[in-house]
Design a protein around this motif. Sequence first.
Motif, PDB file in Angstrom:
ATOM      1  N   GLY A  54       0.803  -1.217   0.000  1.00 49.55           N
ATOM      2  CA  GLY A  54       0.000   0.000   0.000  1.00 49.55           C
ATOM      3  C   GLY A  54       0.835   1.267   0.000  1.00 49.55           C
ATOM      4  N   VAL A  55       0.162   2.387  -0.327  1.00 46.53           N
ATOM      5  CA  VAL A  55       0.800   3.693  -0.432  1.00 46.53           C
ATOM      6  C   VAL A  55       0.323   4.559   0.731  1.00 46.53           C
ATOM      7  CG1 VAL A  55       1.070   5.741  -1.884  1.00 46.53           C
ATOM      8  CG2 VAL A  55       0.873   3.480  -2.943  1.00 46.53           C
ATOM      9  N   LEU A  56       1.279   5.183   1.443  1.00 47.36           N
ATOM     10  CA  LEU A  56       0.917   6.008   2.589  1.00 47.36           C
ATOM     11  C   LEU A  56       0.290   7.328   2.162  1.00 47.36           C
ATOM     12  CD1 LEU A  56       4.052   5.423   4.863  1.00 47.36           C
ATOM     13  CD2 LEU A  56       1.771   4.417   5.098  1.00 47.36           C
ATOM     14  N   ASN A  57       0.862   7.994   1.162  1.00 47.79           N
ATOM     15  CA  ASN A  57       0.385   9.293   0.704  1.00 47.79           C
ATOM     16  C   ASN A  57       0.476   9.336  -0.814  1.00 47.79           C
ATOM     17  OD1 ASN A  57       0.843  12.201  -0.210  1.00 47.79           O
ATOM     18  ND2 ASN A  57       0.218  12.522   1.907  1.00 47.79           N
ATOM     19  N   VAL A  58      -0.637   9.658  -1.462  1.00 48.77           N
ATOM     20  CA  VAL A  58      -0.694   9.631  -2.922  1.00 48.77           C
ATOM     21  C   VAL A  58       0.306  10.594  -3.538  1.00 48.77           C
ATOM     22  CG1 VAL A  58      -2.156  10.149  -4.918  1.00 48.77           C
ATOM     23  CG2 VAL A  58      -3.094   8.881  -2.997  1.00 48.77           C
ATOM     24  N   LEU A  59       0.365  11.819  -3.027  1.00 45.23           N
ATOM     25  CA  LEU A  59       1.283  12.820  -3.582  1.00 45.23           C
ATOM     26  C   LEU A  59       2.737  12.415  -3.394  1.00 45.23           C
ATOM     27  CD1 LEU A  59      -0.334  16.274  -2.751  1.00 45.23           C
ATOM     28  CD2 LEU A  59       0.511  15.553  -4.978  1.00 45.23           C
ATOM     29  N   VAL A  60       3.056  11.868  -2.231  1.00 44.73           N
ATOM     30  CA  VAL A  60       4.431  11.425  -1.976  1.00 44.73           C
ATOM     31  C   VAL A  60       4.812  10.311  -2.943  1.00 44.73           C
ATOM     32  CG1 VAL A  60       5.925  10.246  -0.307  1.00 44.73           C
ATOM     33  CG2 VAL A  60       4.471  12.137   0.438  1.00 44.73           C
ATOM     34  N   SER A 110       6.565  18.541   1.807  1.00 50.20           N
ATOM     35  CA  SER A 110       5.443  19.486   1.839  1.00 50.20           C
ATOM     36  C   SER A 110       4.113  18.896   1.413  1.00 50.20           C
ATOM     37  CB  SER A 110       5.763  20.693   0.931  1.00 50.20           C
ATOM     38  OG  SER A 110       6.998  21.280   1.272  1.00 50.20           O
ATOM     39  N   ALA A 111       4.122  17.649   0.937  1.00 50.34           N
ATOM     40  CA  ALA A 111       2.896  17.069   0.373  1.00 50.34           C
ATOM     41  C   ALA A 111       1.723  17.099   1.351  1.00 50.34           C
ATOM     42  CB  ALA A 111       3.158  15.633  -0.076  1.00 50.34           C
ATOM     43  N   GLY A 112       2.004  16.921   2.631  1.00 52.51           N
ATOM     44  CA  GLY A 112       0.935  16.878   3.625  1.00 52.51           C
ATOM     45  C   GLY A 112       0.152  18.170   3.731  1.00 52.51           C
TER      46      GLY A 112
END
Length: 649
Positions: A54-60, A110-112
């Motif tokens: 799985g992916v924690l953050n889409v933008l990251v 900075s994605a968050g």
Amino acid sequence: MTKDEKDLDSMDEKDLEALAEDGKRRPLTGGVALVVGALAVIWTLYTIYSTIFGVLNVLVYRGIHLTFALALGFVLFPPSKKLAGHKIAYAIDLLLALTSVALGIYVLNSAGSFADRIGIPNRADFIFGAIAVVLILELTRRVVGKSMTIVAGVFLVYALFGRHLPSFLAHPGVDVKMLTSTLLISLEGIFGVALGVSANLLLIFIVVAQFLVGTGTGQFIMDLSSSLIGWARGGPAKIAIISSGLFGSISGSAVANVLSTGAVTIPMMKKLGYKPHFAGAVEAAASTGGQIMPPVMGAAAFVMAEVLGVPYAKVCVSAALPAILYYVALLIMVDLEAARTQLRGIPKENLVPVKKTLKEGWFYIIPLVILIYLIMTGSSPQRAGVITIAASIIINLLNWKNRLSLKQYLHMLKEGSLGCILIAMACATAGIIMGCVNLTGLGPNFSGILVSLASGNQLALLLLTMVASIILGMALPTLICYMILAVLIAPALVSMGVEPMAAHLFVLYFGVISFVTPPVALAAYAGAAIANANAMKTGWTAAKIATCMFVLPFMFVYNPELILIHGLSWSVLPIIITSVIGTTAICMAIQGYAFTPIRHWPVRVILFLAGISLIYPGMYTDLLGIACFALIVGANYRFKQKDRVVLSE
């Protein structure tokens, strides 16, 4: 012959790869080559790991994908062929690669908070947004081509200065700061749907293709095709069609398909007696169909699933029957050519029997069967891809005759990710284009303009869409062509009563056909180079052989049952039968042959119109088409019988 045609005729396979990518890798040696290879393998393994866990953050996740593509791309692809060995250019490229890493670090950190700053970006967003746009467009120019960079540039200029255009195209305007920052921090810009598909799916499936070919599935498909149909009239051409269709269904790349299967099938066809340009054209037309043939199809099919909000399996199901009809049409075309020129198949004693081929290599097909089964039973495509890779490794380890080494496995992992650089850049540039479209509201405006031009006539709108798709397809990769048309034109088609799936497949088909439509027919040029034939002649012949691809989209627009909108049922059977007869009529009309040569042009025109009437839904049109088809083909059969009697006397 023009100078360009002579240049194309003299190309070898490596040249064609350069033509396909509009760029050639810089030769790397020593430690640099080792580092690049290691990073490429890490990129692939990271993608596989993220698919499993799985992916924690889409933008990251998408940011890391883009960073790998940019950094490796600038090291591998020089600004031009002349500067490939230039030290200063190399130093600048290393600096650009490091800048790409800095961009990735900024996105990672900075994605968050990006979502909180949409509409109110800070100075760093603007600076890194501008850097991202410049880096993406420059690397796209190198690996995809100037045309796509120019198109993206036009959309950027439109976003900045569109307020000065005539009212029907004008928009309120977007300033530079808002444009570049929004492209970076929004999921409707660089990190939008297209790059998400590249990160989540396309890299995995490029690696799947590498493993299927590398572990022997690709060669088994070639061998099985030869055993099954090599003996038939025009056997080698039919081998090319079947093997290219099957191989293309797992590679999804027209040019790569030509270069791999064509290296075997084109010389085979020439040896049998096919003219070089026809041999190259057959391979090009067959390979191009790989982009519309499930289970993998091309990159655009994955994006289509995202845009329509449907499972990828539904896209595969909808695409299956039209793709099969296309390959049936190709088989009919080459069979008619073989009959007209009296070309025989390969003697059976020179072919390996089907039983022996299956006995010695049946297990090669297991990974492909697993892939199809998983996709069709609802598994996510990326999960299906990872399991297929694992299955191909297990089967290869059990195959002591062709067991690969660890180095060969690492090479396939490396080539998978490096092969994704082109796709990632195309997807990132598509994000820039889509971001400009969303910011300016161009999509709804353009759809309205098209509907007005068509005066509310559905057929007129379809014809306008066909022309726009072919023109854009000549200048852009299929994926980008599809994405632009999906936003600008597909909504107009839907608004005029076309099924959404049919509308999106319609623009996809006409984007794909550019691979065999001169003047920019890359698959045909690749076939011409291998066949040592005239490039333009091969291109026009490929377009002629692939004529049914121009007709098929209209078939499933007017007969949406062909794309199984409501599932497979007995009601589809009459439509399939009339479609096959109509396709046969069109092929006979184009080739000018039905048992014997059709000597009069009016008869060919009537036969072609009979095929069209069978494609258009309606009992009366079907009856008229069948009657004309039966009369003409029956008359030609009688002429053939009379000729036999005369010859026997």
